[in-house]
Design an enzyme around this catalytic site. Structure first.
Site, mmCIF file in Angstrom:
data_model
loop_
_atom_site.group_PDB
_atom_site.id
_atom_site.type_symbol
_atom_site.label_atom_id
_atom_site.label_comp_id
_atom_site.label_asym_id
_atom_site.label_seq_id
_atom_site.Cartn_x
_atom_site.Cartn_y
_atom_site.Cartn_z
ATOM 1 N N THR A 37 1.468 -1.552 0.073
ATOM 2 C CA THR A 37 -0.318 0.511 -0.074
ATOM 3 C C THR A 37 0.613 1.340 -0.154
ATOM 4 O OG1 THR A 37 -1.683 -1.239 1.222
ATOM 5 C CG2 THR A 37 -1.980 1.472 1.459
ATOM 6 N N GLU A 224 -4.005 -5.353 -5.359
ATOM 7 C CA GLU A 224 -5.217 -6.627 -4.845
ATOM 8 C C GLU A 224 -5.447 -7.480 -5.961
ATOM 9 O OE1 GLU A 224 -4.303 -7.865 -2.202
ATOM 10 O OE2 GLU A 224 -4.730 -6.711 -0.320
#
Length: 678
Positions: A37, A224
């Site tokens: 992230t 993802e």
């Protein structure tokens, strides 16, 4: 130059490379806890900071609104006052809504369409089934919706679905799909599946509209990526510009959602679909100790379909991963409860501990243990065992059999399963009860005697009351757990669950089996019901600090200081049903699930299995999971209890379910063996 160095100062070399290489297709293979992230947000901020694109020329796609908000906040914090918003940062669904609001007319829908939720979908499907004379007991609305969703995830509108075989079952559902799709269009509505599907159809049928967006989006970033399905991947491909500036971040070793439609091949074939793709591997882990990482890496290396990476850490070696063998599931829950209790006494927070199970019904034994020793817990992504609808239904039957004055129990079971007794009947019973100051059961009997019920309702109520009398008589002659089996069968509850073909009902059946197992621990019905009442009342008194209990699927993206992974046995983990349906593909996904479970642990990890499990009230021998054999020797500490070793040449295929290797059976295998030998 100094400002740029400060800008990248928190990143390691691999992360910096992934951030700075902005041009062309990029795949970032980010291991668990490797800061993916951080890389994604830094890359987005870097593009804006370097003026490579305006914020509205970047498309950044996440899987949850929570992840989108977190990313937006991080980017704004990094860049400071230079940017106020990121208009194209969100989930596939939220961004699709923007496309459709702007261009609805091109698809023949109105721009002010509403988005219906799952409950609305079910109501619509139920009405269609009723109108088309489709028996909802044989094909549940939930199952119909799941198949419709599968078709939409594959990019098929009703007229585009091609059934491979002459399947009456699927033909019926396709008919419902056609009616359903026309109906929601008439309602000026879309469901969640439509949002992405219609966006893809919009771009396919209108190249000029697609070109507007692909030209505008100079950069596309995807989080993802291993969890994308066919239609989501198609959506991305239609929006990529000629320079192919798409960066996808994810971890093939954490692809665990094929049952939701996720296709790992999107991730594995990315560099083949996009020529001159740059691949960056983030292998430095900032979460776990070296022993935990090496254990997880060694286990996942047994998978063949993966890009390959090895996690490492500059942190401490840490405690060894504990591998424990217990005599049975009850002892397993007791020992784990004891470890947690000791840690809590040493000022370790319960919030930092998690029990990760493969199947949700496994939580029951841990809940029972924690209730007994007074440890608070929370079920994440699920409902506490005794609060699950099917468990409460069964217990209400037992409460009413135990004593007739339990009006709340009577009201709950009166029309469960459905018997055609609605609100009007309940209202009539309550009015008569209040007027005559008697319980609902006695009211029912009096109304029957005085012939005050309508003929059809009279017949139904009479039959139910006769069953209740019979069950009370049975209780005097039978064990309370045997009585529950009879009640579930004779009330029609078992048939209701078995006739509806969907995963939700399979879970409900497993929960009722677990309830039956729980009842064996009590001498009589009264004692068991007192235990249940105590369990629910204690729940309300607990404070905020609690042990976390959840499935391994629900744990993805989370982390805890201490993680317990119980139930590593063949048939349970890897799950026998998954192996039966998908073979080697399922085995690799189950192994990825084990990898996810282990890498949730920051400091301490405990893996365990039992030599026996209770199955339908009987103790069945269990075989340690094949994953136990795949753990490394170094960094893993085995307890001293005797464990039956699995022979090195043991073959896990179906042939071994019969014959010489029968002694290595598990409950799941026993079921399959029975099926094979019929």
């Amino acid at each position: 130059m100094k400002e740029k160095r400060n800008f990248l100062s928190g990143l390691n070399k691999q992360q910096i490379s992934a951030v700075l290489n902005t041009e062309g297709p990029t795949l970032v293979v980010a291991g668990a806890g490797s800061g993916k992230t951080k890389v994604l947000t830094s890359r987005l901020a870097y593009i804006v900071d370097e003026k490579k694109a305006w914020s509205n020329q970047i498309l950044c796609v996440t899987f949850t609104n929570k992840a989108a908000k977190e990313m937006r906040d991080r980017v704004i914090k990094i860049i400071g006052g230079k940017i106020n918003s990121l208009p194209w940062l969100g989930t596939f669904h939220s961004i699709s809504v923007k496309f459709l609001r702007r261009h609805a007319e091109a698809l023949g829908i109105k721009s002010n369409f509403s988005i219906i939720d799952t409950d609305d979908q079910k109501k619509l499907i139920k009405n269609i089934c009723k109108a088309e004379n489709i028996d909802a007991k044989k094909i549940s609305p939930q199952f119909i919706l799941s198949l419709i969703d599968q078709w939409k995830n594959k990019g098929f509108l009703p007229e585009e679905v091609k059934l491979q075989k002459k399947n009456i079952f699927e033909n019926q559902i396709l008919k419902v799909y056609k009616i359903y799709q026309n109906k929601i269009r008439d309602l000026n509505s879309c469901d969640f599946g439509d949002l992405i599907l219609y966006s893809v159809k919009l771009f396919e049928k209108n190249p000029e509209i697609r070109k507007i967006y692909s030209n505008n989006f100079k950069y596309i970033l995807v989080d993802e990526y291993q969890d994308t399905n066919f239609i989501q991947n198609k959506w991305l491909q239609l929006l990529v510009n000629d320079k192919k500036n798409i960066c996808c971040v994810g971890d093939d070793d954490q692809s665990i959602y094929s049952w939701r439609g996720a296709e790992i091949k999107n991730f594995l074939s990315f560099d083949k679909v996009y020529n001159n793709c740059k691949v960056f591997r983030l292998e430095q882990n900032y979460r776990s100790t070296k022993n935990i990482l090496e254990t997880a890496s060694f286990l996942i290396s047994h998978n063949k379909d993966r890009l390959g990476k090895k996690l490492w850490s500059e942190g401490d070696v840490g405690d060894t991963v504990k591998l424990n063998c217990y005599k049975n599931g009850k002892e397993e829950a007791g020992e784990i409860g004891g470890i947690i209790e000791d840690c809590a006494k040493n000022s370790n927070s319960l919030n930092d501990m998690a029990i990760l199970v493969r199947a949700i019904y496994q939580t029951r034994e841990f809940e029972e243990r924690f209730l007994k020793i007074g440890i608070s817990y929370r079920i994440i992504g699920g409902i506490k065992f005794y609060e699950r609808a099917e468990v409460k239904d069964a217990i209400c039957y037992l409460r009413l059999i135990n004593q007739k004055f339990d009006d709340l129990a009577f009201e709950r079971i009166l029309n469960t399963p459905k018997r055609g007794l609605g609100e009007a009947t309940i209202k009539q019973l309550y009015e008569f009860s209040n007027k005559n100051k008697i319980c609902l059961e006695d009211s029912s009997r009096k109304l029957l005697e005085t012939n005050q019920l309508k003929p059809k309702i009279k017949s139904t109520v009479k039959h139910l009351l006769e069953l209740i009398n019979k069950w009370r008589s049975d209780l005097k002659k039978k064990k309370h757990y045997d009585l529950l089996k009879i009640v579930l069968d004779e009330s029609g509850y078992s048939a209701m669950l078995k006739n509806k073909k969907d995963l939700e009902n399979e879970n409900r059946i497993e929960n009722l089996k677990e309830l039956l197992r729980a009842m064996h621990d009590y001498d009589n019905l009264q004692g068991f019901l007192e235990h249940v009442a105590l369990a629910t009342s204690i729940d309300q008194e607990w404070q905020k600090e609690k042990v976390n209990i959840m499935t391994m699927h629900a744990a993805k993206g989370l982390e805890f200081d201490m993680v317990f992974l119980p139930g590593w046995e063949e048939g349970l983990f890897p799950h026998q049903k998954s192996l039966e349906e998908k073979g080697d593909f399922a085995l690799e996904e189950e192994r990825r699930l084990a990898y996810v479970g282990i890498t949730r642990a920051k400091k301490r990890a405990y893996i365990s299995f039992a030599m026996q499990r209770s199955w339908h009230g009987e103790w069945m021998d269990s075989l340690p999971s094949r994953f136990v054999n795949e753990l490394p020797d170094e960094g893993v500490e085995k307890n001293e209890d005797p464990v039956k070793e699995i022979p090195e040449d043991f073959d896990f295929n179906q042939d071994n379910l019969i014959g010489d290797n029968e002694e290595y059976r598990s409950p799941g295998w026993a079921r399959l063996k029975k099926k094979l030998t019929k």
